[in-house]
Design a protein around this motif. Sequence first.
Motif, PDB file in Angstrom:
ATOM      1  N   GLY A   1       0.825  -1.197   0.000  1.00  0.00           N
ATOM      2  CA  GLY A   1       0.000   0.000   0.000  1.00  0.00           C
ATOM      3  C   GLY A   1       0.859   1.246   0.000  1.00  0.00           C
ATOM      4  O   GLY A   1       1.767   1.390  -0.824  1.00  0.00           O
ATOM      5  N   SER A   2       0.577   2.175   0.913  1.00  0.00           N
ATOM      6  CA  SER A   2       1.382   3.389   1.017  1.00  0.00           C
ATOM      7  C   SER A   2       2.652   3.159   1.829  1.00  0.00           C
ATOM      8  O   SER A   2       3.434   4.081   2.030  1.00  0.00           O
ATOM      9  N   TYR A   3       2.851   1.919   2.304  1.00  0.00           N
ATOM     10  CA  TYR A   3       4.064   1.540   3.026  1.00  0.00           C
ATOM     11  C   TYR A   3       4.832   0.520   2.189  1.00  0.00           C
ATOM     12  O   TYR A   3       4.403   0.114   1.111  1.00  0.00           O
ATOM     13  N   SER A   4       5.981   0.106   2.682  1.00  0.00           N
ATOM     14  CA  SER A   4       6.790  -0.913   2.016  1.00  0.00           C
ATOM     15  C   SER A   4       7.434  -1.798   3.073  1.00  0.00           C
ATOM     16  O   SER A   4       7.664  -1.356   4.213  1.00  0.00           O
ATOM     17  N   THR A   5       7.713  -3.047   2.680  1.00  0.00           N
ATOM     18  CA  THR A   5       8.426  -3.971   3.551  1.00  0.00           C
ATOM     19  C   THR A   5       9.826  -4.169   2.984  1.00  0.00           C
ATOM     20  O   THR A   5       9.988  -4.578   1.826  1.00  0.00           O
ATOM     21  N   VAL A   6      10.827  -3.864   3.801  1.00  0.00           N
ATOM     22  CA  VAL A   6      12.225  -4.001   3.384  1.00  0.00           C
ATOM     23  C   VAL A   6      12.756  -5.315   3.936  1.00  0.00           C
ATOM     24  O   VAL A   6      12.686  -5.562   5.148  1.00  0.00           O
TER      25      VAL A   6
ATOM     26  N   MET B   1      11.425  -5.123   7.827  1.00  0.00           N
ATOM     27  CA  MET B   1      11.001  -3.927   8.538  1.00  0.00           C
ATOM     28  C   MET B   1      10.012  -3.169   7.661  1.00  0.00           C
ATOM     29  O   MET B   1      10.163  -3.084   6.446  1.00  0.00           O
ATOM     30  N   VAL B   2       8.978  -2.631   8.302  1.00  0.00           N
ATOM     31  CA  VAL B   2       7.981  -1.832   7.583  1.00  0.00           C
ATOM     32  C   VAL B   2       8.473  -0.388   7.529  1.00  0.00           C
ATOM     33  O   VAL B   2       8.797   0.213   8.557  1.00  0.00           O
ATOM     34  N   ALA B   3       8.518   0.167   6.325  1.00  0.00           N
ATOM     35  CA  ALA B   3       8.965   1.537   6.111  1.00  0.00           C
ATOM     36  C   ALA B   3       7.769   2.399   5.741  1.00  0.00           C
ATOM     37  O   ALA B   3       6.885   1.962   4.983  1.00  0.00           O
TER      38      ALA B   3
END
Length: 553
Positions: free
Chosen positions: A470-475, A483-485
């Motif tokens: 979505g408006s976030y990303s998982t690194v 980690m959720v960014a």
Amino acid sequence: MRHCTLVLLVCCLLFIRDTLGQRIIHYTQSDELVEMGSYARYFEDTSNQLTHQQVSRLPDSRYADSPDKILNLGFTPSRIWLKWDIHNQTNEPVYAVLEAQDIDYIDAYVVGEDTTYFVETGVLRPFANRYFGTNSIVLYLGKAPKQLYIALKDMNGLVLPIKLGTVRPVMHKVYRETMINAFVIGVMALIALFSFFMYVSLRDRTFLLYALHVVFSALTLLTFEGYLFDLLWRDMPYMNNGINSSLIRLGTLLTSIAFSAAFLNISAVRPYMVRAYQGVALLAIGVVVAKIMGIQRAEMAFNVIVLVTFLSFLGVGFWLYRRGFRPARFYLLGWGIYIVEILLLILTLFNVISFDHVFTYYGYQIGAVCQATLLTFAVMDRINTLRDGIRQAQELALKRLEENEQLMARHNEVLEKQLQRSESSPTDDLQQLLRMIRDEREKVKKIPIPTLEGVLLFTAEDIVRIEAMGSYSTVHFTNRKEMVASRSIAEFEQVLADHDLFFKVHKSHMVNLNYIMKYRRGEGGTLVMTDGSEVDVARRVKPDFLKKMGLEN
């Protein structure tokens, strides 16, 4: 004829005298509670030795009329006897409910046509002596009571709201108060658990001190309302000897001082005030010790110390708020409401104001729940303020780091150009040196990853892939952690535009080319990464990807 008229006149005068002299409670409405305080007469037994039979034989002239609806007898070492004349005009038994649950000794003598008995109760008497098994003391008066005598003795101030009624309104009042107290205690328990959880998570001792303060405040309320006696030690009335109550109230004061000093950071802004509060704490401990030793005036002195200390919290909080400390606004509201309610309660103990309205009767409950709620907002606001400061510091550090990286990149470019000019056809050693310069430049280039806690910096070598959410990303990192960014994958694409190692193979995936272990051919193809994950390659980017990897043939 004249003689009969004179006799009739004398009888009328005697009737009027008796009617005015005796404050008889005429109970007529079975669904109502009648305040008994204004009908009471009291006698002070300075010897503390008179029995209920002796007191019942005293003439009415020995009693003084009560001036208030709520009996407020102040601080006295004597035993106070109260007397009522009662006329029940209903067909139901009536009861007297005493709304002060923390009085040490209560002796009740009921005289009536259908029941006469004597009972000893109070918090220093067995719980089994109570007519109803509740925290409130209820006396059974029967259907036709004539007189009610109650003796009171307590080392604290004697304030006694007392009402008369049938079982329905009496039980309704007890039930309503129980529900109100249960709600207040429930709110405070949730706030204490939340604060302790935040302390475990953040290791900020302010949360621990606040949790302890809320716990002691809740214990103070439970003590005042008689619930500790009811729930914990029914068979041990000696536990209510005033020592526990004094220690609990002392704990409330000490934890409030420790919490306020930590929350307002007094040690940094006004170091001398820390020593002043330490002196107040020692003084309060000494006063409580004096109270435990039986000094009557110690209770009054402790109340004054509490009030002055709480007022100082307001002063320091207001001063800091004027200097720009934003969390002090909720702190001021919380302590302001709490202090106003405590002030009202203290004024009732000194008989300055009455105890018969909601802000004094439920004063501690109102103050405690408002204080606990607003101070929770204050603590959370303080955390947000600190986070804002940390975020701003991290952004400044990130800006300086980017400036250093740009400067290093320009230096490397100048060095490359000079090396290329020095020899038109670079040798293998020179080409290797140029590759090393480019590799080192990629290694020192940091990738900023914003999170809810702040901005973290990582090198390209730490990251295997970035997945859209979505408006976030998982690194996903090389150590198989993730980690959720708080940044979308489109924003990451812009940030990583200068990093040759990253390629967006799909609308929801960017991968580090160094960590591709295998490519499976297909419509778009599938990548197998070193962390074991599989990533699809979009058909539209397949040609560019194959060219980037040198797999066009």
